[in-house]
Design a protein around this motif. Structure first.
Motif, PDB file in Angstrom:
ATOM      1  N   THR A  76     -27.981  -6.023  39.852  1.00  0.00           N
ATOM      2  CA  THR A  76     -29.292  -6.420  39.336  1.00  0.00           C
ATOM      3  C   THR A  76     -29.580  -7.879  39.645  1.00  0.00           C
ATOM      4  N   ALA A  77     -28.583  -8.747  39.486  1.00  0.00           N
ATOM      5  CA  ALA A  77     -28.785 -10.164  39.778  1.00  0.00           C
ATOM      6  C   ALA A  77     -29.056 -10.384  41.259  1.00  0.00           C
ATOM      7  N   LEU A  78     -28.287  -9.713  42.111  1.00  0.00           N
ATOM      8  CA  LEU A  78     -28.439  -9.895  43.544  1.00  0.00           C
ATOM      9  C   LEU A  78     -29.803  -9.403  44.026  1.00  0.00           C
ATOM     10  N   PHE A  79     -30.227  -8.254  43.564  1.00  0.00           N
ATOM     11  CA  PHE A  79     -31.509  -7.723  44.016  1.00  0.00           C
ATOM     12  C   PHE A  79     -32.678  -8.525  43.439  1.00  0.00           C
ATOM     13  N   ARG A 105     -39.476  -7.782  54.478  1.00  0.00           N
ATOM     14  CA  ARG A 105     -38.376  -7.089  53.809  1.00  0.00           C
ATOM     15  C   ARG A 105     -38.773  -6.824  52.365  1.00  0.00           C
ATOM     16  N   SER A 106     -38.344  -5.712  51.834  1.00  0.00           N
ATOM     17  CA  SER A 106     -38.584  -5.377  50.436  1.00  0.00           C
ATOM     18  C   SER A 106     -37.288  -4.900  49.800  1.00  0.00           C
ATOM     19  N   PHE A 107     -37.151  -5.198  48.500  1.00  0.00           N
ATOM     20  CA  PHE A 107     -35.952  -4.819  47.752  1.00  0.00           C
ATOM     21  C   PHE A 107     -36.387  -4.210  46.432  1.00  0.00           C
ATOM     22  N   ALA A 108     -35.729  -3.129  46.054  1.00  0.00           N
ATOM     23  CA  ALA A 108     -36.069  -2.441  44.799  1.00  0.00           C
ATOM     24  C   ALA A 108     -34.794  -2.044  44.077  1.00  0.00           C
ATOM     25  N   TYR A 109     -34.753  -2.317  42.782  1.00  0.00           N
ATOM     26  CA  TYR A 109     -33.654  -1.849  41.926  1.00  0.00           C
ATOM     27  C   TYR A 109     -34.178  -0.673  41.108  1.00  0.00           C
ATOM     28  N   VAL A 110     -33.470   0.456  41.161  1.00  0.00           N
ATOM     29  CA  VAL A 110     -33.876   1.659  40.436  1.00  0.00           C
ATOM     30  C   VAL A 110     -32.696   2.139  39.604  1.00  0.00           C
ATOM     31  N   ASP A 111     -32.906   2.298  38.305  1.00  0.00           N
ATOM     32  CA  ASP A 111     -31.878   2.817  37.409  1.00  0.00           C
ATOM     33  C   ASP A 111     -32.038   4.335  37.336  1.00  0.00           C
ATOM     34  N   LEU A 112     -31.060   5.062  37.843  1.00  0.00           N
ATOM     35  CA  LEU A 112     -31.173   6.519  37.875  1.00  0.00           C
ATOM     36  C   LEU A 112     -31.000   7.151  36.497  1.00  0.00           C
ATOM     37  N   ARG A 156     -41.312  -3.033  58.318  1.00  0.00           N
ATOM     38  CA  ARG A 156     -40.710  -3.599  57.110  1.00  0.00           C
ATOM     39  C   ARG A 156     -39.413  -2.879  56.765  1.00  0.00           C
ATOM     40  N   ILE A 157     -38.432  -3.647  56.318  1.00  0.00           N
ATOM     41  CA  ILE A 157     -37.153  -3.101  55.867  1.00  0.00           C
ATOM     42  C   ILE A 157     -37.208  -2.893  54.357  1.00  0.00           C
ATOM     43  N   LEU A 158     -36.694  -1.777  53.895  1.00  0.00           N
ATOM     44  CA  LEU A 158     -36.607  -1.503  52.467  1.00  0.00           C
ATOM     45  C   LEU A 158     -35.157  -1.209  52.100  1.00  0.00           C
ATOM     46  N   VAL A 159     -34.625  -1.966  51.144  1.00  0.00           N
ATOM     47  CA  VAL A 159     -33.280  -1.716  50.621  1.00  0.00           C
ATOM     48  C   VAL A 159     -33.419  -1.387  49.135  1.00  0.00           C
ATOM     49  N   VAL A 160     -32.905  -0.237  48.732  1.00  0.00           N
ATOM     50  CA  VAL A 160     -33.047   0.237  47.356  1.00  0.00           C
ATOM     51  C   VAL A 160     -31.677   0.308  46.697  1.00  0.00           C
ATOM     52  N   ALA A 161     -31.528  -0.335  45.563  1.00  0.00           N
ATOM     53  CA  ALA A 161     -30.321  -0.201  44.749  1.00  0.00           C
ATOM     54  C   ALA A 161     -30.522   0.950  43.784  1.00  0.00           C
ATOM     55  N   MET A 162     -29.557   1.858  43.735  1.00  0.00           N
ATOM     56  CA  MET A 162     -29.630   3.001  42.825  1.00  0.00           C
ATOM     57  C   MET A 162     -28.437   2.933  41.884  1.00  0.00           C
ATOM     58  N   ASP A 163     -28.696   2.441  40.679  1.00  0.00           N
ATOM     59  CA  ASP A 163     -27.639   2.214  39.702  1.00  0.00           C
ATOM     60  C   ASP A 163     -27.339   3.487  38.919  1.00  0.00           C
ATOM     61  N   HIS A 164     -26.088   3.575  38.427  1.00  0.00           N
ATOM     62  CA  HIS A 164     -25.627   4.722  37.630  1.00  0.00           C
ATOM     63  C   HIS A 164     -25.863   6.021  38.390  1.00  0.00           C
ATOM     64  N   ALA A 165     -25.418   6.009  39.647  1.00  0.00           N
ATOM     65  CA  ALA A 165     -25.724   7.109  40.559  1.00  0.00           C
ATOM     66  C   ALA A 165     -24.919   8.370  40.294  1.00  0.00           C
ATOM     67  N   ASP A 166     -23.861   8.281  39.487  1.00  0.00           N
ATOM     68  CA  ASP A 166     -22.973   9.429  39.330  1.00  0.00           C
ATOM     69  C   ASP A 166     -22.923   9.965  37.905  1.00  0.00           C
ATOM     70  N   GLU A 167     -23.869   9.591  37.073  1.00  0.00           N
ATOM     71  CA  GLU A 167     -23.833  10.056  35.679  1.00  0.00           C
ATOM     72  C   GLU A 167     -24.406  11.457  35.546  1.00  0.00           C
ATOM     73  N   ASP A 168     -23.910  12.170  34.549  1.00  0.00           N
ATOM     74  CA  ASP A 168     -24.383  13.511  34.192  1.00  0.00           C
ATOM     75  C   ASP A 168     -24.099  14.557  35.260  1.00  0.00           C
ATOM     76  N   GLY A 169     -23.298  14.215  36.253  1.00  0.00           N
ATOM     77  CA  GLY A 169     -22.893  15.197  37.248  1.00  0.00           C
ATOM     78  C   GLY A 169     -24.030  15.748  38.083  1.00  0.00           C
ATOM     79  N   THR A 170     -25.097  14.966  38.288  1.00  0.00           N
ATOM     80  CA  THR A 170     -26.229  15.451  39.068  1.00  0.00           C
ATOM     81  C   THR A 170     -26.083  15.040  40.527  1.00  0.00           C
ATOM     82  N   ASP A 171     -26.927  15.606  41.381  1.00  0.00           N
ATOM     83  CA  ASP A 171     -26.941  15.227  42.799  1.00  0.00           C
ATOM     84  C   ASP A 171     -28.145  14.345  43.095  1.00  0.00           C
ATOM     85  N   ARG A 172     -28.545  13.542  42.089  1.00  0.00           N
ATOM     86  CA  ARG A 172     -29.718  12.691  42.225  1.00  0.00           C
ATOM     87  C   ARG A 172     -29.595  11.728  43.400  1.00  0.00           C
TER      88      ARG A 172
END
Length: 388
Positions: A76-79, A105-112, A156-172
């Motif tokens: 979160t701090a880096l993005f 360039r664009s950067f997005a932090y997304v909490d899954l 344009r470059i887009l880099v997306v951070a996807m946090d908590h990617a492995d919770e609840d056993g989903t394939d999100r």
């Protein structure tokens, strides 16, 4: 007590030194702009993302580490700094009348935990990379996807951070990674989780991994000291208390902060302007080991948080079974007992509560079990005190 005594008593309370200065600093779900003790991890992640500084899309990255190791704090701090220093918020959605700019360039932090659908995912990305307000209603998933695609035109470059990617056993993660790839532009992602790469990544061999270790005791002591220095008044805690808390937490910053916030809550209840050893002991006792992350339960719907608040406040005898707990909660809630029962079973499925079989009982069908929460109770109740 006469009126004069009542007023003087209130005056004496007001003259006392306050305990809390900035409560957010004590919260396990708040991340500082500069993470403490994670410099080497930041450097390794910057190494993996180095191409973005040359206006090239980096390879996908997986940041992996145990609970409470500072993964989310680093990402979160880096993005946040990437968005501030490298992207251009003024360059909103690129239209066909604008010239291409390959340097964008664009950067997005997304909490899954919060983005659980394609609509929510694209909405979170757009909200992060554009300066205009994105409505929650009146737009379809296809509309949002097209807006993201238009934003990326011109190279344009887009880099997306996807946090908590492995919770609840989903394939999100696999689903959203596929969505980014299907846009046909220069996109990359940084996933954050605890699981082994082969258990969560859509293509482990095509993804670089940055491993984060648990905090050493000295690192966690420094982290807690930094939080306390901004969150509490001077001398509210002792260095020995902070060292003891860091040792108890065994490298888990989340659990340490949950216990600290619980101890502060107890001290406030007792109108104390310092955290006593007894407060700290009670704060640690309020954190089950292992426990569920507070950010996970705070992401629940309002009704589910309400049921969980009522559950953690129940006496042990009222948690002797799912049916008993649901009945007691329903007696003072607007939800039906059947809905509450369903919520309790949902909580058990994802590890928010645990159904512990009652020994020495025999019955047909599902064996009776008491309900034990895996939530840091005092910290959770304090963070959600505005819910009711």
């Amino acid at each position: 007590m006469n009126l004069e005594e009542r007023i003087l008593q209130r005056k004496r309370r007001g003259d006392r030194r306050q305990l809390v200065l900035e409560e957010a600093s004590l919260s396990p779900v708040w991340h500082p702009a500069e993470p403490t003790g994670r410099g080497p991890t930041i450097e390794r992640l910057l190494d993996r993302l180095e191409p973005v500084f040359d206006h090239r899309a980096p390879e996908n990255v997986y940041v992996r580490g145990p609970a409470g190791s500072g993964k989310s704090a680093v990402v979160t701090a880096l993005f946040s700094q990437f968005a501030r220093l490298l992207s251009s918020p003024e360059d909103s959605i690129v239209t066909t009348t604008r010239g291409a700019d390959a340097d964008m360039r664009s950067f997005a932090y997304v909490d899954l935990r919060e983005a659980t659908s394609e609509f929510e995912f694209y909405h979170a990305v757009l909200d992060a990379v554009t300066s205009e307000s994105i409505p929650q209603r009146g737009l379809s998933t296809s509309d949002l996807r097209e807006r993201v695609s238009r934003h990326l035109r011109g190279g344009r470059i887009l880099v997306v951070a996807m946090d908590h990617a492995d919770e609840d056993g989903t394939d999100r993660l696999a689903s959203f990674a596929g969505e980014l790839e299907s846009l046909g532009h220069r996109t990359s992602w940084v996933a954050v989780g605890r699981s082994a790469p082969g258990e969560v990544l859509p293509d482990p061999h095509a993804t670089k991994t940055v491993t984060v270790d648990s905090y050493h005791r000295a690192e966690l002591t420094d982290l807690l000291t930094a939080r306390v220095s901004t969150g509490l008044t001077r001398d509210a805690t002792t260095h020995q208390q902070i060292r003891r808390l860091a040792g108890w937490a065994e490298g888990d910053a989340h659990d340490a902060l949950a216990a600290l916030l619980g101890a502060v809550d107890i001290a406030l209840d007792e109108d104390s302007d310092v955290v006593e050893d007894a407060h700290l002991d009670a704060g640690m006792d309020s954190v089950p080991r292992p426990c569920v992350a507070l950010g996970r339960v705070l992401a629940l719907s309002e009704n589910r948080r309400t049921v969980l608040r009522r559950l953690v406040a129940l006496d042990p005898e009222d948690r002797s079974s799912v049916g008993r707990a649901a009945s007691v909660i329903a007696s003072s809630a607007s939800l039906s007992e059947s809905t509450i029962t369903r919520y309790l079973y949902e909580f058990a499925e994802v590890g928010i509560v645990e159904r512990v079989p009652i020994e020495g009982t025999q019955s047909a069908g599902r064996p009776p079990s008491r309900v034990e929460t895996r939530v840091p109770t005092r910290a959770f109740l304090r963070l959600t005190r505005g819910d009711e």
